[in-house]
Each structure stands twice: as structure tokens, then as C-alpha cells.
Design a protein around this motif. Structure first.
Motif, PDB file in Angstrom:
ATOM      1  N   SER A 245     -74.241 -27.046 -30.271  1.00  0.00           N
ATOM      2  CA  SER A 245     -75.188 -28.141 -30.508  1.00  0.00           C
ATOM      3  C   SER A 245     -75.071 -29.141 -29.361  1.00  0.00           C
ATOM      4  N   ILE A 246     -76.166 -29.338 -28.644  1.00  0.00           N
ATOM      5  CA  ILE A 246     -76.147 -30.180 -27.447  1.00  0.00           C
ATOM      6  C   ILE A 246     -77.350 -31.116 -27.465  1.00  0.00           C
ATOM      7  N   GLU A 247     -77.086 -32.399 -27.381  1.00  0.00           N
ATOM      8  CA  GLU A 247     -78.149 -33.402 -27.232  1.00  0.00           C
ATOM      9  C   GLU A 247     -77.984 -34.044 -25.863  1.00  0.00           C
ATOM     10  N   ASP A 248     -78.951 -33.839 -24.997  1.00  0.00           N
ATOM     11  CA  ASP A 248     -78.895 -34.350 -23.631  1.00  0.00           C
ATOM     12  C   ASP A 248     -79.921 -35.469 -23.497  1.00  0.00           C
ATOM     13  N   ILE A 249     -79.447 -36.679 -23.281  1.00  0.00           N
ATOM     14  CA  ILE A 249     -80.314 -37.850 -23.203  1.00  0.00           C
ATOM     15  C   ILE A 249     -80.462 -38.260 -21.739  1.00  0.00           C
ATOM     16  N   GLY A 250     -81.672 -38.095 -21.199  1.00  0.00           N
ATOM     17  CA  GLY A 250     -81.925 -38.414 -19.802  1.00  0.00           C
ATOM     18  C   GLY A 250     -82.244 -39.882 -19.584  1.00  0.00           C
TER      19      GLY A 250
END
Length: 279
Positions: A245-250
Motif C-alpha cells: 500500500s503506497i500513497e505518494d503525495i506530489g
């Protein structure tokens, strides 16, 4: 960084947090200890914060990533996490502001030995008492075994743990990053929030030049900042360590969520991301 000297980067980040309290009234990250632990005059902090128009973007990134990490941590505590490891803590003040104090959560601050001595001196000068649940763990990420150092400090291997790892990844070799992720993934139900930087092409032109100059300046003082990743590469690395589970916030989302809270936020785009990953 030089083995006997504290991190200059940690000082710059602390100045940005303090400037946020003065210029933005702590709208993103309310930190009553930011100025106290810094031990600098307000006018000097403000001079640092307004030296260049795009300094406001650094202020946004520094405070937003901490806010994201602390908000995510609150959710983890609700699910039963009782150990927090702050990797590369610098002059971080979360342990002094800990809103979960009644839950007997252990907080392990991990950083270079020289930086920790420097921090302890500043805490003593400011007459700030150390919370009983706070444990300092001196570690050189490039040389030491993180797991051994944590266990020696009382860390419980079988207890779910939340890791924060802010402002560190760009300064490590890929081998050290891999070793750290390998260790984090060995803990039951691990969660981590960290940030990384894309290659220079992901920055708008003015910010690209400033980032290049900053990297050159840091290299002169022994703090190289040249480890960059594409988002797809980071995702692949995390999956290889079992983080499904990966949440990448740019940066665009960071600016959208928090940018209005920063006074006089400069235009531009920084290739900075904050990631929340868990098994």
C-alpha cells in the motif's frame, strides 16, 4: 556530513519551522517549541526566511511533510501502534508536543551522534525537560546497524511501529536507503512516512537553479544531496520490500492542500514527494 559536527541541514529545517510560526502563525504545523529549541533571535530567523522569495516553498515543504506524517501517525495510534521511530530527527519537536502522551507510547529519535549531542545541548540551554517516553538512539545510517542500535535502546521488535523519515533520503546512498527499508519492513505491520526528491527536470526553472546551487553548497560542507528518484522507481523499491500500500503525495497536491497557509508563497514547482507506505 562531518563526523564530529551536527547537520547543517537539520539547522536549516529547524529555521524553516520556526519561520513558519512567525510568518504563517503555525497554520500548517503549530509548534510552540520551534523557536525555543532553535535558540536564535526572531529577527535572524525572519532574515533567513525572507532572504529569497522562493524560501517560502521550502517553508511549505518542511511543515507540510511533518503535518502529513503526524496526521498519519494519529491514525496509526488509533489502530494500536505504541512505538514511534523518528529517523533523522534533527531538531524535531514532536516528542515535546506529543498529543498521545497518555497512551505511554515510546518515541525513539534516531540521528547522527554529533547532531544528537547538539540537540541535547540546545534543549538544556532552553531549559526544556525531556519527556520520559523519549529515547535517543545515535546512529550513522551509512555505517551502523539500525536494528542493533534500536534493540539496544529498548525497542520491541514484535510491536507494531510507525516510522517517520523526513529530510533524510536525498542525503543517503541508495544502499543505505535499501538497508533502512529492509529493516523497517522486518517489523510487524510497519508504516513509514518519508520524502524524496525527483531529478532536476521535475523542478521549475528558477527552483531548479536554486536546488542545484544548494546541492553544491551542501557538498562543500560534507552533506551531499544527490540521491534522486522517479515516482515509479520509488514504488518499485517499496514493493520489493513488501510495501503493498503506497500513497505518494506530489508537490502539486501539497501546494493545493497547504499552500494557502504560507504567506507570500512563491510560484513554481518542486519535484518533492511525501510517501506513506505500509504492508
Amino acid at each position: 556530513m562531518k563526523p564530529t559536527e551536527p547537520s547543517r541541514t537539520a539547522l536549516m529545517i529547524a529555521r524553516q519551522r520556526a519561520a513558519h510560526q512567525l510568518l504563517d502563525h503555525g497554520a500548517i504545523l503549530n509548534d510552540p517549541f520551534a523557536l525555543k529549541i532553535l535558540r536564535e533571535d526572531e529577527k535572524d530567523v525572519l532574515q533567513f526566511a525572507t532572504r529569497h522569495p522562493v524560501a517560502s516553498i521550502g517553508r511549505l515543504i518542511t511543515t507540510a511533510r511533518s503535518r502529513i506524517a503526524e496526521d498519519t501517525l494519529s491514525g496509526a495510534v488509533e489502530t494500536g501502534v505504541r512505538q514511534i521511530v523518528i529517523l533523522g530527527a534533527g531538531l524535531d519537536t514532536f516528542a515535546l508536543r506529543n498529543p498521545h502522551g497518555a497512551l505511554n507510547i515510546r518515541i525513539y529519535e534516531v540521528d547522527h551522534p554529533a547532531t544528537q549531542v547538539w540537540k541535547l545541548d540546545r534543549l538544556a540551554e532552553a531549559q526544556i525537560a525531556l519527556p520520559s517516553e523519549l529515547v535517543f538512539v545515535p546512529v550513522d545510517f551509512e555505517q551502523d546497524d539500525l536494528g542493533e542500535k534500536l534493540v539496544a535502546a529498548g525497542f520491541q521488535l514484535n510491536s507494531p511501529t510507525f516510522f517517520t523519515w523526513l529530510g533524510v533520503v536525498p542525503y543517503l546512498t541508495k544502499e543505505a536507503i535499501d538497508r533502512t527499508l529492509d529493516y523497517i519492513s522486518s517489523i510487524p505491520n510497519p508504516e513509514v512516512v518519508f520524502d524524496y526528491v525527483e531529478p532536476p527536470e521535475a523542478f521549475s526553472e528558477e527552483l531548479r537553479q536554486i536546488e542545484k546551487a544548494r546541492a553544491e553548497q551542501l557538498e562543500k560542507i560534507g552533506e551531499r544531496s544527490d540521491t534522486r528518484f522517479e515516482p515509479a522507481t520509488i514504488a518499485a523499491i517499496l514493493r520489493s520490500h513488501g510495501f503493498c500500500s503506497i500513497e505518494d503525495i506530489g508537490f502539486e497536491e501539497i501546494a493545493s492542500r497547504f499552500g494557502r497557509a504560507v504567506q507570500g508563497l512563491a510560484p513554481g514547482h518542486a519535484g518533492v514527494h511525501v510517501v506513506h507506505a505500509w504492508h
